[in-house]
Design an enzyme around this catalytic site. Structure first.
Site, PDB file in Angstrom:
ATOM      1  NE  ARG B  35     -10.558  -9.626   0.965  1.00  0.00           N
ATOM      2  CZ  ARG B  35     -10.003 -10.039  -0.161  1.00  0.00           C
ATOM      3  NH1 ARG B  35      -8.922 -10.779  -0.131  1.00  0.00           N
ATOM      4  NH2 ARG B  35     -10.525  -9.721  -1.316  1.00  0.00           N
ATOM      5  CB  ILE B 185      -3.964  -4.449 -12.740  1.00  0.00           C
ATOM      6  CG1 ILE B 185      -5.118  -3.748 -12.009  1.00  0.00           C
ATOM      7  CG2 ILE B 185      -3.390  -5.570 -11.881  1.00  0.00           C
ATOM      8  CD1 ILE B 185      -6.355  -4.608 -11.833  1.00  0.00           C
ATOM      9  CB  ALA B 271      -3.137  -8.139 -15.334  1.00  0.00           C
ATOM     10  CG  HIS B 445       8.123  29.189  -8.992  1.00  0.00           C
ATOM     11  ND1 HIS B 445       8.237  28.506 -10.179  1.00  0.00           N
ATOM     12  CD2 HIS B 445       9.329  29.749  -8.748  1.00  0.00           C
ATOM     13  CE1 HIS B 445       9.468  28.668 -10.651  1.00  0.00           C
ATOM     14  NE2 HIS B 445      10.153  29.413  -9.803  1.00  0.00           N
TER      15      HIS B 445
END
Lengths: 408, 466
Positions: B35, B185, B271, B445
């Site tokens: 890439r 996904i 997907a 809290h």
């Protein structure tokens, strides 16, 4: 650099607790100066500086449990030991870059050693506290040996299943105002455990007699000055009792024996334990081969042991291997008591307060200095006849010390 | 003499973390990445850009929908999809540059090109211009990751039929979007486009969503998504997809059998999962064989070939960036002769939808199947003060613990920011904590984290706030 190591602790002693550091990291120390006090099941011992220098760091903090050979701290040696140089904190070990990667890396690299005293998980803390468990004694299965709740539950169950284990209170007793909770010292825990073991193991009972102290007192009064001049030590009653006891033991060997499994071991040596009360608790140093000692030798020996005990200087050897014990509650005013055996011994003589009492002698009431004697013994090895005979022998020897001379 | 101690093929979360760790440990390391940017799927076309769109679309919906009105904020938002995509791209660029910086900092070399093993200790790199070079190294780490799984009959054209990569860069908000696969996904990207206005239908082969998720949690999660308008077609399989000019027509039939139907949608997102990327890597040159699904079998990251290691999505275990990162550290430490270990039971999973879902450890189904006696503590966010204040009361926290030892075996949270909450339980479980250990630790809290503590209390029956 010199590591300060935990010394050998004596046979059957595998660990010690760090009781107190007398120096802190960065302090200058001189050779032989006491650095740290350790407490074991049996004694306190001190570790001294091996050289002049500066205590660089402390590896085992107070309260830590250490084994022989474990590093307690480190000394940066230096001739000018008296000058306190600020010692560097122990440098965190830096990750070293691997100089060259192994061509064939090991499949299983060793796992990091478990931390010596890993903290307990909050849940495990609760279980330990509520049930009086020894957190340090639980084997941890968590990360780096930490004790998980499951480990604590398992330890609790193991104790519940142990036949001899004492029942634990379900919850720690609440502490009220004007009360305080103090952790038992290791010595006190050991005393407690051993006394209870003696009670659980032996068939223990006590036989009584009384002794007229007139003869010994007269003898002592007659010779005390000359004795002290000759031997440099005061003539006390203990030496007579030690002699009398050995006289009795020779006559009734069962009382000087111990049980080992299904055997009885008879001991042809006479090492007499003499119980000494100290600030920290009761210790019983042993007078070796007391049968070979003169009265003066016995007095000197007992005196030296008592001083060592009170100063916390008893060594392991001073405490091990006694064959019979004498406990003198009379020094505190006790008139009568039933002492508990010093396991694995089979007999213990209780001496008491000398008190003038009206006695019937030859049909007349006369006032005599009397002492009750108690012999607690293990009935598994000593018969009633033997026990009574032994005690009568002691009585006779004290009432008529010439018997000791003539061995009758 | 080898030029490198270790060459890593692939610059994703597995590869780049391996490289950084190698640099830290003083190894001469290089990463081969084809890439033009580092970071792999995660940074470029996965976790990062999807989270950028999830965050932006969530705020858009809050402003456009009822939430802002409830809070007393009256606005009329206008969607600027171009800017939304740009901010996504800017973040991704910044992140990938960040890795380049980390490489320089740790003296790791980035070799641009496609890497391939060329026999023992040799990596062949084909650069973009076609030039080929061969590098010599003592160790090779395969970190080539994964790619979307294809589905026969559904051809991804990245135009109308897209995979996760395409779904991150749709040119417009679809009127209708069909998502094939109700996994993490699909549901995340489906959520993005639904929030921006798409009508979303999810088609799933199984009769439940998010396989692997605790069933009760999945049910609650599905209910939330349905309420938001996502439609589910469970137990349905897609047998074909015909892409037209402006729409796709999908053939869907029930798995159990029955009549097929046709669904029309402007866009389809495929997907159905991911598969390891292990083809054309020259594995045969060192005698490494993959299994039927393409995974490389390893023993503590070691392949069958000496000096060849594999991490991340190409080996077994959850296909997650943070799992690859753990693999990377352990693998490099083993290469450096140190101790490295990954506990896959403690790899958490997060679904970054709204509400989020996060879990670590075992599900109730897994415990039942293994015959483990366990206790359950559960606490709804509707009883949590922070959730109530924020009007975000959907979901719950659930703690599963061993019935005897009380050791935490699994934690499942569905609710806002569940992903941020799960880390506490990863640490706790790594230390074999009991539910009581969480119950007895102070939590701030008002926070959502209190719900986890109350759930932990519930394991031993002393939940205090519901």
């Amino acid at each position: 650099m010199a590591d300060i190591m935990t010394p050998a602790l004596g046979e059957s002693v595998t660990e010690a607790t760090v009781a107190r550091w007398t120096k802190k990291a960065g302090d200058a120390v001189r050779k032989d100066e006491i650095l740290v006090e350790l407490e074991t099941d049996k004694v306190s011992l001190e570790v001294a500086a091996p050289a002049d220098g500066v205590l660089e760091f402390i590896a085992a903090e107070e309260g830590a449990t250490v084994e022989p050979g474990a590093v307690l701290g480190r000394l940066a040696e230096g001739a000018a030991g008296a000058k306190a140089a600020p010692a560097p904190a122990p440098a965190a070990k830096k990750e070293e870059p691997a100089p060259a990667p192994a061509p064939a890396p090991k499949a299983e690299a060793p796992k990091a050693a478990p931390a010596a005293a890993a903290p307990l998980a909050p849940s495990a803390q609760r279980i330990v506290a509520e049930n009086n468990l020894d957190g340090g004694a639980i084997a941890g299965s968590g990360k780096d040996g930490r004790v998980t709740k499951g480990d604590a539950i398992a330890a609790l169950e193991a104790r519940a299943n142990a036949p001899a284990a004492p029942a634990a209170p379900s919850a720690p007793r609440e502490i009220h105002e004007r009360e305080e909770r103090v952790r038992m010292t290791r010595l006190r825990q050991t005393i407690a455990r051993r006394l209870k073991e003696a009670q659980n193991n032996a068939a223990m009972l006590t036989t009584f007699n009384e002794v007229d102290m007139s003869a010994v007192m007269a003898l002592r009064n007659q010779y005390k000055d000359g004795f002290e001049k000759s031997h440099g030590v005061k003539l006390g009653f203990m030496s007579f009792f030690v002699k009398a006891v050995i006289h009795g033991l020779k006559h009734v060997p069962d009382v000087n024996a111990e049980i080992d499994g299904t055997d009885i071991i008879y001991k042809n040596h006479y090492d007499i334990g003499v119980a000494v009360g100290t600030e920290k608790g009761l210790v019983v140093p042993v007078l070796r081969d007391a049968d070979a000692l003169s009265l003066a030798g016995i007095e000197k020996g007992i005196g030296a042991l008592g001083k060592k005990a009170r100063d916390g200087g008893l060594a392991m050897d001073d405490l091990q291997g006694g064959t019979f014990t004498i406990s003198n509650g009379g020094v505190y005013g006790s008139l009568m008591s039933t002492p508990i055996l010093n396991a694995p011994q089979s007999g213990i003589l209780g001496m008491h307060k000398i008190q003038e009492r009206p006695m019937a002698v030859g049909g007349q009431v006369v006032i005599r200095p009397m002492m009750y004697l108690a012999l607690s013994y293990d009935h598994r090895v000593v018969d009633g006849q033997g026990a009574v005979t032994f005690l009568v022998r002691v009585k006779e020897a004290i009432e008529d010390p010439q018997r000791l001379l003539l061995d009758v | 003499m080898a030029q490198y101690d270790v060459i890593i093929i692939g610059g994703g979360p597995g590869g780049y973390n391996a490289a950084i760790r190698a640099g830290q440990l003083g190894l001469k390391a290089a990463v081969v990445e084809k890439r033009v940017t580092l970071g792999g799927t995660c940074l470029n076309v996965g976790c990062m850009p999807s989270k950028a769109l999830l965050h932006a679309s969530e705020l858009y919906e809050a402003a456009a929908g009822a939430e802002f009105v409830t809070l007393g904020i009256d606005v009329k938002p206008k969607l600027n999809l171009v800017q939304m995509m740009k901010q996504k791209a800017d973040s991704v660029t910044a992140l990938t540059k960040g890795i380049e910086f980390l490489f320089k900092k740790n003296k790791v070399e980035w070799i641009k090109g496609a890497g391939k093993i060329a026999g023992a200790g040799k990596v062949e790199v084909t650069a973009e211009d076609g030039s080929v070079s061969v590098l010599e190294t003592k160790n090779i780490v395969i970190a080539t990751g994964s790619e979307p799984s294809p589905l026969p009959g559904v051809d991804v054209d990245q135009n109308r039929i897209v995979d996760s990569t395409g779904a991150l860069s749709l040119p417009e908000v679809p009127k209708s979007l069909v998502v094939i696969g109700a996994g993490i996904i699909g549901l995340e990207l489906g959520s993005v486009w639904r929030r921006l206005g798409a009508e979303v239908t999810v088609v799933e082969f199984l009769d439940r969503i998010t396989p692997g998720m605790d069933a009760e949690t999945a049910k609650t999660f599905q209910r939330s998504l349905t309420k938001q308008g996502v439609q589910f077609k469970l137990g349905s399989k897609v047998t074909g997809a015909k892409a037209g000019k402006s729409s796709v027509s999908l053939t869907v039939e029930p798995v159990a059998g029955g009549a097929a139907e046709t669904i029309e949608a402007e866009y389809v997102l495929l997907a159905i999962g991911r598969r390891p990327f292990t083809e054309n890597l020259g594995l045969e040159s060192v005698g490494v064989e993959t299994d039927k699904r393409g995974f490389i079998p390893t023993d503590h990251f070691k392949t069958t070939a000496p000096g060849v290691w594999a991490i991340g999505d190409v080996i077994l275990g959850p296909m997650l960036a943070h799992k690859a990162e753990e693999d990377a550290v352990a693998c490099i430490e083993l290469i450096a002769g140190k101790w490295g270990h990954v506990d896959y039971n403690l790899v958490p999973s997060v679904v970054y939808t709204s509400p989020e879902v996060a879990w670590v450890g075992k599900t109730e189904e897994q415990l039942k199947e293994a015959g483990v006696a366990y206790k359950v503590g559960k606490f709804p966010f509707s009883a949590n003060s922070r959730a109530k204040i924020n009007h975000e009361t959907e979901g719950f926290a659930k703690v599963l613990a061993d019935a005897k030892t009380d050791e935490i075996l699994g934690v499942h949270i569905v609710g806002p920011q569940a992903g941020e909450m799960i880390g506490e339980y990863c640490v706790a479980m790594a230390f074999k904590a009991a539910s009581e250990d969480i119950a007895r630790v102070c939590h701030p809290h008002p926070t959502r984290s209190e719900a986890g503590r109350q759930a932990a209390m519930g394991v031993e029956g002393w939940t205090m706030q519901s």
